[in-house]
Design a protein around this motif. Structure first.
Motif, PDB file in Angstrom:
ATOM      1  N   GLN A 250       9.893   8.228  -4.151  1.00 53.81           N
ATOM      2  CA  GLN A 250       8.930   7.894  -3.106  1.00 53.81           C
ATOM      3  C   GLN A 250       8.948   6.397  -2.843  1.00 53.81           C
ATOM      4  N   ALA A 251       9.095   6.018  -1.594  1.00 54.69           N
ATOM      5  CA  ALA A 251       9.204   4.594  -1.255  1.00 54.69           C
ATOM      6  C   ALA A 251       7.852   3.895  -1.268  1.00 54.69           C
ATOM      7  N   ILE A 252       6.767   4.645  -1.066  1.00 56.15           N
ATOM      8  CA  ILE A 252       5.444   4.029  -0.986  1.00 56.15           C
ATOM      9  C   ILE A 252       4.805   3.982  -2.372  1.00 56.15           C
ATOM     10  N   PRO A 253       4.491   2.796  -2.889  1.00 57.35           N
ATOM     11  CA  PRO A 253       3.880   2.693  -4.214  1.00 57.35           C
ATOM     12  C   PRO A 253       2.396   3.048  -4.177  1.00 57.35           C
ATOM     13  N   PRO A 254       1.807   3.403  -5.310  1.00 62.32           N
ATOM     14  CA  PRO A 254       0.361   3.656  -5.341  1.00 62.32           C
ATOM     15  C   PRO A 254      -0.414   2.386  -5.031  1.00 62.32           C
ATOM     16  N   LEU A 255      -1.554   2.537  -4.338  1.00 59.82           N
ATOM     17  CA  LEU A 255      -2.391   1.401  -3.945  1.00 59.82           C
ATOM     18  C   LEU A 255      -1.575   0.334  -3.210  1.00 59.82           C
ATOM     19  N   TYR A 256      -0.711   0.814  -2.294  1.00 56.50           N
ATOM     20  CA  TYR A 256       0.255  -0.066  -1.625  1.00 56.50           C
ATOM     21  C   TYR A 256      -0.400  -1.153  -0.783  1.00 56.50           C
ATOM     22  N   GLY A 257      -1.669  -0.987  -0.439  1.00 52.35           N
ATOM     23  CA  GLY A 257      -2.345  -1.966   0.419  1.00 52.35           C
ATOM     24  C   GLY A 257      -2.417  -3.361  -0.186  1.00 52.35           C
ATOM     25  N   ALA A 258      -2.252  -3.452  -1.519  1.00 51.47           N
ATOM     26  CA  ALA A 258      -2.252  -4.768  -2.155  1.00 51.47           C
ATOM     27  C   ALA A 258      -0.896  -5.453  -2.025  1.00 51.47           C
ATOM     28  N   LEU A 259       0.156  -4.646  -1.776  1.00 50.30           N
ATOM     29  CA  LEU A 259       1.513  -5.188  -1.703  1.00 50.30           C
ATOM     30  C   LEU A 259       2.023  -5.326  -0.280  1.00 50.30           C
TER      31      LEU A 259
END
Length: 280
Positions: A250-259
Motif C-alpha cells: 500500500q502506497a499510503i501510510p497510516p496517518l498520512y496527513g502528517a507526511l
C-alpha cells in the motif's frame, strides 16, 4: 570553541566544518536545503552551544533591507511637533533600531539569524552587501556611523525560492544541508524520542523513505514532518499497531496527513495503491 552540535541537534561532520569555517573566516554562513531540514534550528542550537544571544530576523515578502538597519518614524515626529512635544528637537527619538543595529551594538558576540532571505525582493541581498561585509552602516538622519562592537556570527537561510545575486554569494560561506540518510535520521529520532522502540523506528523509517522515493511527489516529507508523524504514532497503542499491520504494497501510510501536505500527492499515492492492488 568549536561547534559540534548539541544534545538537541544532530550536526553532520560536514555541517560542523561549515559552521566553524564561517566563524573562522568571519563570513556569513549561507545555509540552503529542503524545508524542514533544520536550517533555522541550526542558528538556535549554535547560540545555545556558544552560550550566545540569538537575534532572529524572519524575512517576509514585504521585508526591506533598510528595516534591518533602522527606520525613521517621520509620521510620529510630525504629530509630536503639532502637539508641541519637546522630543521633536532630538531626531534620534524617532529612529527605530533594526536587527542589524541591535546585533552591532551588543556588548558580547551574538548570533544574527537572517531567516529565509529568498522570500524577499531580489534586491534585498544586494542592499545588505556593504553592511554585512564591513559590519557598519551610516545613519543619515543623525549623521552617525554604527559599527559592530563585536562582530556577530551571521547565519542566513534560504529555501531556494529565488536565486541569490553572485556578489552576495561571493561574500558568504556556503553549505547545503543534504537530506539525512537513514543512519543520521536514526540519530535525529533518538534525540527527539529517547528510549523509543527500535522496531517502531525501523518500520516508520522504511515507510518514510519509501514515500520520499515515489517519483512525481510535489513535496517530499521532511525531517520535521517525520518527527510529527512519529509523535502521532506514539500517542497511543493504535499508532504502533497501524505500523505493524501496514501492508508494504500500500502506497499510503497510516496517518498520512502528517507526511503528505497537498491533494496532488495524496491522489498520486492513491493511484499507486490502486495499481498495486490490481497487480496483486
Amino acid at each position: 570553541m568549536k561547534f559540534k552540535g548539541t544534545d538537541q541537534y544532530v550536526a553532520t561532520e560536514d555541517l560542523q566544518m561549515a559552521v566553524n569555517a564561517a566563524i573562522t573566516l568571519q563570513r556569513p554562513l549561507l545555509i540552503k536545503g529542503e524545508p524542514g531540514t533544520g536550517k533555522t534550528m541550526l542558528a538556535e542550537q549554535l547560540a545555545k552551544s556558544l552560550d550566545a544571544k540569538l537575534i532572529p530576523w524572519h524575512i517576509k515578502s514585504t521585508s526591506k533591507a533598510q528595516q534591518g538597519l533602522y527606520e525613521y518614524d517621520a509620521v510620529s515626529r510630525l504629530r509630536d511637533s503639532q502637539l508641541g512635544d519637546s522630543r521633536v528637537k532630538d531626531i534620534s527619538n524617532y529612529i527605530v533600531k533594526g536587527k542589524l543595529w541591535e546585533a552591532f551594538q551588543a556588548d558580547e558576540r551574538v548570533i544574527l539569524l537572517i531567516d529565509e532571505i529568498d522570500k524577499a525582493d531580489i534586491e534585498f541581498p544586494n542592499d545588505l552587501l556593504q553592511e554585512l561585509d564591513k559590519m557598519e552602516f551610516f545613519v543619515y538622519e543623525t549623521q552617525e556611523i554604527v559599527k559592530a562592537t563585536n562582530r556577530p556570527i551571521v547565519i542566513i537561510t534560504s529555501n531556494n525560492e529565488k536565486e541569490l545575486p553572485d556578489a552576495f554569494l561571493r561574500r558568504c560561506f556556503f553549505h547545503y544541508i543534504s537530506f539525512p540518510d537513514e543512519e543520521t535520521m536514526n540519530k535525529i529520532v533518538d534525540v527527539h524520542f529517547p528510549g523509543i522502540k527500535k522496531d517502531i523506528v525501523k518500520d516508520a523509517l522504511d515507510i518514510f523513505f519509501d514515500v520520499r522515493k515515489v517519483p512525481g511527489l510535489k513535496k517530499k516529507p521532511s525531517t520535521s514532518e517525520l518527527i510529527d508523524w512519529l509523535k502521532l504514532l506514539m500517542a497511543d497503542e493504535l499508532g504502533s499497531s497501524l505500523l505493524q499491520e501496514h501492508d508494504p504494497a500500500q502506497a499510503i501510510p497510516p496517518l498520512y496527513g502528517a507526511l503528505v501536505k497537498n491533494e496532488q500527492d495524496v491522489h498520486l499515492l492513491q493511484r499507486l495503491a490502486f495499481m498495486s492492488r490490481r497487480k496483486g
